[in-house]
Design a protein around this motif. Structure first.
Motif, mmCIF file in Angstrom:
data_model
loop_
_atom_site.group_PDB
_atom_site.id
_atom_site.type_symbol
_atom_site.label_atom_id
_atom_site.label_comp_id
_atom_site.label_asym_id
_atom_site.label_seq_id
_atom_site.Cartn_x
_atom_site.Cartn_y
_atom_site.Cartn_z
ATOM 1 N N UNK A 205 0.897 -1.230 -0.057
ATOM 2 C CA UNK A 205 0.005 0.128 0.018
ATOM 3 C C UNK A 205 0.843 1.257 -0.073
ATOM 4 N N UNK A 206 2.027 1.162 0.532
ATOM 5 C CA UNK A 206 3.130 2.133 0.544
ATOM 6 C C UNK A 206 3.166 2.895 -0.882
ATOM 7 N N UNK A 207 3.080 1.962 -1.986
ATOM 8 C CA UNK A 207 3.610 2.134 -3.340
ATOM 9 C C UNK A 207 2.083 2.370 -4.293
ATOM 10 N N UNK A 208 1.026 2.109 -3.533
ATOM 11 C CA UNK A 208 0.023 1.923 -4.378
ATOM 12 C C UNK A 208 -0.952 2.886 -3.390
ATOM 13 N N UNK A 209 -1.165 4.186 -3.477
ATOM 14 C CA UNK A 209 -1.636 5.091 -2.565
ATOM 15 C C UNK A 209 -3.300 5.133 -3.044
ATOM 16 N N UNK A 210 -3.856 5.167 -4.192
ATOM 17 C CA UNK A 210 -5.356 5.213 -4.567
ATOM 18 C C UNK A 210 -6.015 3.813 -4.492
ATOM 19 N N UNK A 211 -7.222 3.748 -4.444
ATOM 20 C CA UNK A 211 -7.820 2.540 -4.119
ATOM 21 C C UNK A 211 -7.949 1.989 -5.704
ATOM 22 N N UNK A 212 -7.851 2.456 -6.640
ATOM 23 C CA UNK A 212 -7.657 2.176 -8.220
ATOM 24 C C UNK A 212 -6.336 1.332 -8.374
ATOM 25 N N UNK A 213 -5.496 1.981 -7.737
ATOM 26 C CA UNK A 213 -3.969 1.516 -7.796
ATOM 27 C C UNK A 213 -3.702 0.160 -6.891
ATOM 28 N N UNK A 214 -4.552 0.065 -5.679
ATOM 29 C CA UNK A 214 -4.774 -0.923 -5.196
ATOM 30 C C UNK A 214 -5.431 -2.153 -5.814
ATOM 31 N N UNK A 215 -6.634 -1.996 -6.632
ATOM 32 C CA UNK A 215 -7.397 -2.962 -7.282
ATOM 33 C C UNK A 215 -6.276 -3.535 -8.442
ATOM 34 N N UNK A 216 -5.501 -2.388 -9.065
ATOM 35 C CA UNK A 216 -4.624 -3.224 -9.982
ATOM 36 C C UNK A 216 -3.640 -3.981 -9.486
ATOM 37 N N UNK A 217 -2.943 -3.510 -8.024
ATOM 38 C CA UNK A 217 -1.999 -4.333 -7.645
ATOM 39 C C UNK A 217 -2.765 -5.866 -7.326
ATOM 40 N N UNK A 218 -3.826 -5.683 -6.660
ATOM 41 C CA UNK A 218 -4.426 -7.069 -6.260
ATOM 42 C C UNK A 218 -4.550 -7.924 -7.482
ATOM 43 N N UNK A 219 -4.967 -7.447 -8.755
ATOM 44 C CA UNK A 219 -5.024 -8.325 -9.801
ATOM 45 C C UNK A 219 -3.695 -8.998 -10.315
ATOM 46 N N UNK A 220 -2.677 -7.819 -10.175
ATOM 47 C CA UNK A 220 -1.358 -8.317 -10.710
ATOM 48 C C UNK A 220 -0.983 -9.557 -9.848
ATOM 49 N N UNK A 221 -1.284 -9.522 -8.342
ATOM 50 C CA UNK A 221 -0.759 -10.541 -7.516
ATOM 51 C C UNK A 221 -1.423 -11.787 -7.817
ATOM 52 N N UNK A 222 -2.831 -11.693 -8.253
ATOM 53 C CA UNK A 222 -3.700 -12.825 -8.520
ATOM 54 C C UNK A 222 -3.176 -13.608 -9.840
ATOM 55 N N UNK A 223 -2.780 -12.626 -10.942
ATOM 56 C CA UNK A 223 -2.124 -12.988 -12.042
ATOM 57 C C UNK A 223 -0.838 -13.942 -11.790
ATOM 58 N N UNK A 224 0.053 -13.496 -10.936
ATOM 59 C CA UNK A 224 1.209 -13.915 -10.855
ATOM 60 C C UNK A 224 0.992 -15.259 -9.714
ATOM 61 N N UNK A 225 0.177 -15.322 -8.818
ATOM 62 C CA UNK A 225 0.316 -16.237 -7.753
ATOM 63 C C UNK A 225 -0.938 -17.179 -7.705
ATOM 64 N N UNK A 226 -2.157 -16.796 -8.329
ATOM 65 C CA UNK A 226 -3.362 -17.663 -8.031
ATOM 66 C C UNK A 226 -3.249 -18.941 -8.705
ATOM 67 N N UNK A 227 -3.597 -19.981 -8.287
ATOM 68 C CA UNK A 227 -3.325 -21.229 -8.823
ATOM 69 C C UNK A 227 -4.372 -21.199 -9.906
ATOM 70 N N UNK A 228 -3.880 -21.612 -11.370
ATOM 71 C CA UNK A 228 -5.120 -21.870 -12.240
ATOM 72 C C UNK A 228 -5.985 -22.974 -11.996
ATOM 73 N N UNK A 229 -7.347 -22.836 -12.300
ATOM 74 C CA UNK A 229 -8.330 -23.811 -11.953
ATOM 75 C C UNK A 229 -7.725 -25.069 -12.684
ATOM 76 N N UNK A 230 -7.581 -25.176 -13.872
ATOM 77 C CA UNK A 230 -7.107 -26.595 -14.553
ATOM 78 C C UNK A 230 -6.094 -27.304 -13.649
ATOM 79 N N UNK A 231 -5.089 -26.670 -13.044
ATOM 80 C CA UNK A 231 -4.084 -27.351 -12.236
ATOM 81 C C UNK A 231 -4.496 -27.570 -10.775
ATOM 82 N N UNK A 232 -5.679 -27.172 -10.048
ATOM 83 C CA UNK A 232 -6.067 -27.330 -8.777
ATOM 84 C C UNK A 232 -6.279 -28.967 -8.692
ATOM 85 N N UNK A 233 -6.047 -29.419 -7.567
ATOM 86 C CA UNK A 233 -6.244 -30.853 -7.337
ATOM 87 C C UNK A 233 -7.724 -31.067 -7.195
ATOM 88 N N UNK A 234 -8.209 -32.229 -7.979
ATOM 89 C CA UNK A 234 -9.735 -32.281 -7.729
ATOM 90 C C UNK A 234 -9.867 -33.331 -6.295
#
Length: 234
Positions: A205-234
């Protein structure tokens, strides 16, 4: 656009924003439009907390069309009359099976109907039998620490491997907490205070002061770290 297509997950979990009374009062239509244009958002959950319903309705009324014009679902929590009056896409209730049954019978499929603040496996299974559109582990406004609550993480991970009904896991009040929430395998992760009232000590948050910037940062983190659904264990 039908509500069910607005909230449909893609190849990774999607972001949901929770807006309480303070966030609603401090965010005008133009600011909300900028926030929703900053990155992928599946839905916005407006919740009244301790506000009178008539006051809450007046505050959210001009914001709901902004959400919908961005192709995002507008969900009203704990205020059934307001949901109908402002033309929301969905209604979110608590973990009471009777209230959820009544809402599903009355409003579905015209509105999505979900349940939040689900605290136990037993209650989740009871609510799941009613076939809501989703369950939320955590309560809007409950993100009082930087990290997600361990119980919400455990329930989200269990549910996402057991049941096809989508779930939302509430993250913490730091943007980077979306990573831990996403790793449960849930279809959706929710941020509230992290976007609209961030923890000053959160490094991102120190580098992303506005709410819009924080939404952008959250999506970038999800792009980089969220497990793709097709690779999740069933």
């Amino acid at each position: 656009m039908a509500p069910e297509t607005i909230i449909e997950p893609t190849t990774r979990c999607r972001l949901i924003l929770c807006m309480g009374p303070q966030a609603i009062e401090n965010c005008d239509a133009a600011q909300l439009k900028d926030i929703l244009n900053a990155g992928d958002v599946a839905s916005v959950i407006f919740y009244p907390q301790d506000r009178d319903e008539s006051v809450f309705q007046k505050a959210v009324e001009p914001l709901v069309p902004v959400v919908q014009s961005a192709g995002v679902a507008a969900i009203i929590a704990d205020a059934t009359r307001t949901a109908g009056r402002v033309g929301a896409d969905g209604l979110q209730l608590g973990q009471d099976p009777g209230e959820l049954t009544e809402a599903i019978e009355k409003f579905s499929p015209a509105l999505m109907v979900g349940a939040a603040n689900v605290k136990t496996r037993h209650n989740a299974l009871v609510l799941g039998e009613l076939q809501p559109d989703y369950l939320m582990f955590g309560k809007p406004g409950g993100d009082i620490r930087p990290e997600p609550h361990p119980k919400n993480l455990a329930l989200g991970q269990w549910w996402s491997t057991m049941v096809e009904i989508p779930c939302i896991v509430l993250a913490g009040n730091a943007v980077e907490s979306v990573v831990e929430a996403a790793q449960t395998g849930s279809e959706f992760v929710a941020l509230g205070h992290a976007i609209f009232a961030p923890n000053d000590n959160a490094k991102i948050d120190k580098n992303h002061r506005s709410a819009a910037q924080r939404v952008q940062a959250a999506n970038q983190l999800l792009d980089e770290h969220a497990p793709p659904f097709e690779l999740l264990p069933e």
